[in-house]
Structures are given as C-alpha cells and as structure tokens.
Design a protein around this motif. Structure first.
Motif, mmCIF file in Angstrom:
data_model
loop_
_atom_site.group_PDB
_atom_site.id
_atom_site.type_symbol
_atom_site.label_atom_id
_atom_site.label_comp_id
_atom_site.label_asym_id
_atom_site.label_seq_id
_atom_site.Cartn_x
_atom_site.Cartn_y
_atom_site.Cartn_z
ATOM 1 N N ALA A 21 -14.425 -15.382 17.385
ATOM 2 C CA ALA A 21 -14.798 -16.765 17.693
ATOM 3 C C ALA A 21 -13.589 -17.691 17.760
ATOM 4 C CB ALA A 21 -15.788 -17.266 16.642
ATOM 5 N N ASP A 22 -12.521 -17.381 16.995
ATOM 6 C CA ASP A 22 -11.353 -18.265 16.931
ATOM 7 C C ASP A 22 -10.135 -17.713 17.663
ATOM 8 O OD1 ASP A 22 -12.776 -20.056 15.326
ATOM 9 O OD2 ASP A 22 -12.274 -18.928 13.518
ATOM 10 N N VAL A 23 -10.286 -16.602 18.373
ATOM 11 C CA VAL A 23 -9.149 -16.002 19.068
ATOM 12 C C VAL A 23 -8.748 -16.904 20.258
ATOM 13 C CG1 VAL A 23 -8.365 -14.028 20.445
ATOM 14 C CG2 VAL A 23 -9.767 -13.668 18.387
ATOM 15 N N PRO A 24 -7.464 -17.292 20.376
ATOM 16 C CA PRO A 24 -7.040 -18.126 21.508
ATOM 17 C C PRO A 24 -7.146 -17.379 22.837
ATOM 18 C CG PRO A 24 -5.147 -17.426 20.213
ATOM 19 C CD PRO A 24 -6.350 -17.011 19.443
ATOM 20 N N VAL A 25 -7.573 -18.107 23.889
ATOM 21 C CA VAL A 25 -7.776 -17.515 25.212
ATOM 22 C C VAL A 25 -7.028 -18.354 26.250
ATOM 23 C CG1 VAL A 25 -9.458 -16.875 26.981
ATOM 24 C CG2 VAL A 25 -10.049 -16.639 24.548
ATOM 25 N N ILE A 26 -6.147 -17.678 27.013
ATOM 26 C CA ILE A 26 -5.457 -18.315 28.139
ATOM 27 C C ILE A 26 -6.119 -17.850 29.426
ATOM 28 C CG2 ILE A 26 -3.279 -18.540 29.394
ATOM 29 C CD1 ILE A 26 -1.795 -18.078 26.810
ATOM 30 N N VAL A 27 -6.502 -18.794 30.277
ATOM 31 C CA VAL A 27 -7.123 -18.468 31.558
ATOM 32 C C VAL A 27 -6.057 -18.584 32.649
ATOM 33 C CG1 VAL A 27 -8.877 -19.127 33.239
ATOM 34 C CG2 VAL A 27 -9.380 -19.262 30.784
ATOM 35 N N VAL A 28 -5.918 -17.508 33.426
ATOM 36 C CA VAL A 28 -4.981 -17.475 34.554
ATOM 37 C C VAL A 28 -5.786 -17.630 35.833
ATOM 38 C CG1 VAL A 28 -3.218 -16.156 35.771
ATOM 39 C CG2 VAL A 28 -3.438 -15.964 33.287
ATOM 40 N N THR A 29 -5.486 -18.642 36.607
ATOM 41 C CA THR A 29 -6.217 -18.845 37.849
ATOM 42 C C THR A 29 -5.309 -19.430 38.913
ATOM 43 O OG1 THR A 29 -8.067 -20.023 38.867
ATOM 44 C CG2 THR A 29 -6.972 -21.116 37.044
#
Length: 510
Positions: A92-100
């Motif tokens: 739930a707290d894991v950081p997520v980077i979105v590449v677009t």
C-alpha cells in the motif's frame, strides 16, 4: 521481503539492497529501465515484467521498494495496476513512478487518483530517472526505519502490558508448539517460572500428557505440538481456522487440575506463513463451581415448588370433596346450590396447577389451557373446539399465578351467570346451559376481550354478574380492580353478552 538500506558518506547517499520492479510491455523499454535502475545504488535487485498481472503475482512473494510502470499496457492499464497495489496491505505504501510518453493532464489525473507517487516522461532522461528513483528509495528507507522502530516500541509496550497481567496466563508459542514467552500471570496460574518452561512443549499443560495414560511419564512425542490432546488439537485448529476458543481441563506444575477458558490464535508473518501461536488461559474453576451450585439450588427450589403445588392442589381437592359430601344430604334449595357453586370455584382454582408451564416456569400458567379447562369444567357440554372462537392468538400467552387466580374467579362468575340465566334446553344438567354458550376472544386497544354470549331466559331478569349465588358485587369489584379489568353487559345479535376486558400488560410470552 526486501532489505533496503541507506548509508550516508561524504560523497552522498548510497542506496543498497533495494528491490525494484519494472513493468512495461515493450522489451526494449524494460532493458533500458532495468539498466537505469541498476545504477541507482549498490546491490539493487531489478525484476522486469511484461504486464501488470505477472508483477502483481510477484508482489505476493516479494514486496518491492520501488515500482516503475508504463501507463498504456495490455491486460491492465497503469491506473488499474496501481489500485491493485494500494489495495494490498503489504504494497500500500510502495512508491510508484509512472513512465508515459503522453503529456496529457487527464492521464496524470487518473494516475494520481489511483495512487501514483511520481511521473517521468518518455524518452527517459537517465539523470532525471536516477535522481527521482534515488529520492523515492531514500524516503522508502526512512519509512521502513520508522515502521520498524514503531513496531519495536509497540512490542515493548505489549510486553510490559502482558508481563503486568496476573489474572490471565498469556503464553507465546513457536510453530512447533514450544513456549517462547511466559508472563507473570502464567507463572501464578500454572506454577512454572519462565526459566523452567521456555523451550518446553505446551503439551505439558495437558492432564493426559502430564501423567500418561497408564500413570507413567509421557512419551516425548506425546508432548510436542501434536501431543497432548487438548493443546495439540487447539493448535491444529488455530493453524487451520485462525483462532479457536474453548473450555478445557489444564494441569499445573504441582499436578493439580483446573477448569480453564482458553483462546488460541495463530500468528502469521508478512508472507502468510505460520509464525507461532498466542495462548490466553483463564482459570474459571470458581465460576463453574458457583454456576453448578446455583443450578443445584435452582433444581432444589423447583422440587420444593412442585411439592408445594402438589400439596396445595391436594388440599383444594380435600376441601372440594368435603363440600360435595355435605351437599349429599341437603334438600335441593338455594343453600345446596350455593355449596355446589363454592365447590366449583375451588375446583377452578385447582385447575391452575394443571396448566403450569413446566419445571422452568413453575409459577406461570398457560392462559389458553386454563381458559379451556374453566369453560369445560364449569359449563356442561361445552365443546371448546366449536364454541371457543379465537379471534386472537392466546396460545403463546402466560399469566403469573397471583394474577391467574383472580382472573379465573372472574371468568368463573361470568360462566356461572351464563349458566344460570340461559334458556333451559332438553337434557340440561343442574344449573347449566347445555352447550349454548359461545366465548369469543378478540384484541382491542391495549387489552384482551373475552365475550361470553348465550340465549338468556327472560324470566331470569337482567344478568347480574356475582349476584344471587355469586361472590357478591363488592368482591367482584375488588377482583376487577386488582386486574385493572372491565366487565360489561349487553347484547349481540339478540343474545345476551357479558364482556371481560383485561390489559395486555398482564400477559407474558409463554
């Protein structure tokens, strides 16, 4: 589980031991992003996945410290993938980077609402990627440190709390059923000090394991996690169902036994594996002894009440018999009729004891049966199935004895009046109407009404409840006041009617 570490030196911050997940449906992009992620710090493990479904399956086995994902992908888009991550407690707290590659504000809004932490535009700049990834991993490491510190503080507070509890034995066991923690309450209740019991099987607390079936020392296998029928069975049930609760006999160090209320709860690690058990035991011997004594006292009181009821009923029968014998030599006049009426009233009171609800409600009377008995006993040829018209369900109603007696006397006087004033018919017995009476039962506002209807002989004059051979107006008024009841006289369809209305509050569920 990852082992993310951060070290600080003169050259800057070094990230070590991080677990990074890459999700992209294009193999070229996965290779580029994997290379960039590997250069963020030392000893970094990078796992690349062609779709979010495989990545979610991997998350159930290994919790990443950073997730880098494309947004437009088959099977599941980036927003759906992030929502699934946030739904799981471990990620739930894991950081997520979105590449677009899209600078579309709608895509950014959708990703942020799903729980994205940061964005990188494609084509990816290596320096920007490493900087953003390093910053997020540093924050992640700080979160892990704070979390572990909080857990340690919580465990310490819990340990102090457990050690201070003296009325409950709180015991921690490993997956094999060996004791790993023993509080002061356990020492007081079970007799073992902590140094004696740590590392020993919890089956020692079972009476069967304590002596052996033949009185010899138990075999070692009988004392492990599967041994000792009580403890072993509870641990197996807790491992399968999460927890188990029950009452069992347990044995102390000195061999004395006691009745125990026991709750066993299985504890799981982050991966869902069995980490051990907590077992909370409370001595309920005194409580059970008191309950047994109360049950015995209640049984004795019920026996005494039944004996009292039996004696009262027998004495009423003796009085009724004496009155009957006295009338045998009397001439057929008003005095004899009055004696017979008194005898019938006593018989009516005796009917109370035939309608008691049973051993558990020996002071209450079932109203329906009592009413039927009164009508059939005091009115010759009364057919309850045909002449008792139940417009209201009274089969579930009961009356306390001190209320049923006065109500029975009132009903009896009304029945006597109906019998005395009814039109004579062929085959009529002395003083009775041969079945011409109809009794209707209805519910009115706040009360239960009984209508006694019969064809009145005009020669008898208007009905007088309690008159002539009755208890008298003063007694009838006193009985009605005691019950807060009302008696009314009238007619229905050309027939005389005597109504008795009593409050619903007099009755209770049978």
């Amino acid at each position: 589980m990852s082992f993310l570490r951060v070290s600080v030196s003169e050259t800057g911050v070094a990230i070590m031991g991080a677990e990074v997940f890459i999700i992209d449906d294009r193999s070229v992009n996965r290779k580029i992003l994997t290379k960039f992620a590997s250069s963020v710090g030392d000893d970094i493990t990078v796992s690349a996945f062609p779709n979010p479904v495989e990545a979610l399956e991997a998350c159930s086995r290994t919790v990443p410290d950073l997730v880098i994902t494309d947004f437009k992908m088959p099977l599941m888009d980036g927003a759906g993938f992030i929502r699934e991550l946030r739904r799981q407690a471990s990620t739930a707290d894991v950081p997520v980077i979105v590449v677009t590659a899209y600078e579309d504000h709608e895509i950014r809004r959708e990703a942020l609402e799903a729980g994205a932490t940061d964005f990188i535009l494609s084509p990816v700049d290596p320096w920007e990627f490493q900087t953003r990834a390093r910053n997020l991993l540093r924050l992640r490491a700080q979160q892990v440190v704070i979390h572990r510190q909080t857990v340690r503080e919580s465990e310490e507070r819990f340990r102090l709390l457990v050690e201070g509890v003296r009325d409950y034995a709180i015991v921690m066991l490993d997956p094999a059923g060996l004791v790993t923690s023993w509080n002061a309450g356990a020492e007081r209740l079970l007799g073992y000090c902590e140094s004696e019991i740590l590392g020993e099987p919890a089956g020692l607390l079972d009476p069967a394991a304590a002596t052996g079936a033949d009185g010899s020392d138990p075999a070692p296998a009988a004392m492990g996690a599967g041994g000792g029928a009580g403890v072993g069975a509870m641990l197996a049930s807790a491992a399968a169902d999460g927890s188990v609760h029950g009452e069992h006999v347990r044995v102390r160090k000195d061999g004395s036994r006691f009745q125990a209320d026991i709750l066993v709860t299985a504890m799981r690690d982050d991966a869902g594996g069995l980490a051990g058990f907590s077992m909370v035991t409370h001595d309920i011997t005194t409580r059970r002894d008191m309950e047994a004594a109360l049950r015995d006292a209640l049984a004795e009181s019920q026996i005494l009440l039944r004996e009292l009821h039996h004696r009262v009923r027998n004495n009423l029968q003796v009085i009724s018999t004496v009155l009957y014998l006295q009338t045998l030599s009397m001439p057929d006049d008003d005095l004899k009729h009055g004696f017979r009426r008194t005898q019938q009233r006593i018989d009516g009171l005796g009917l109370l004891f035939r309608n008691l609800l049973g051993p558990r409600r020996i002071t209450s009377v079932r109203f329906d049966g009592y009413l039927v008995d009164l009508c059939t006993s005091l009115v010759p040829n009364f057919d309850a199935a045909r002449q008792l018209l139940r417009g209201a369900d009274i089969g579930s109603l009961a009356l306390e004895l001190d209320l049923a007696g006065p109500l029975g006397l009132l009903i009896g006087e009304i029945l006597f009046t109906a019998a005395d004033d009814a039109v004579p018919k062929g085959g009529q017995t002395e003083g009775g109407a041969d079945g011409g009476l109809t009794v209707r039962i209805t519910h009115e506002s706040g009360g239960l009404t009984l209508d006694f209807e019969f064809d009145r002989d005009p020669a008898t004059g208007p009905p007088r409840v309690g008159g002539r051979y009755g208890l008298g107006p003063a007694v009838m008024a006193a009985l009605a006041d005691q019950l807060e009841a009302r008696i009314g006289l009238g007619e229905r369809d050309g027939r005389a009617r005597i109504s008795l209305t009593v409050p619903s509050s007099l009755f209770e569920a049978a």
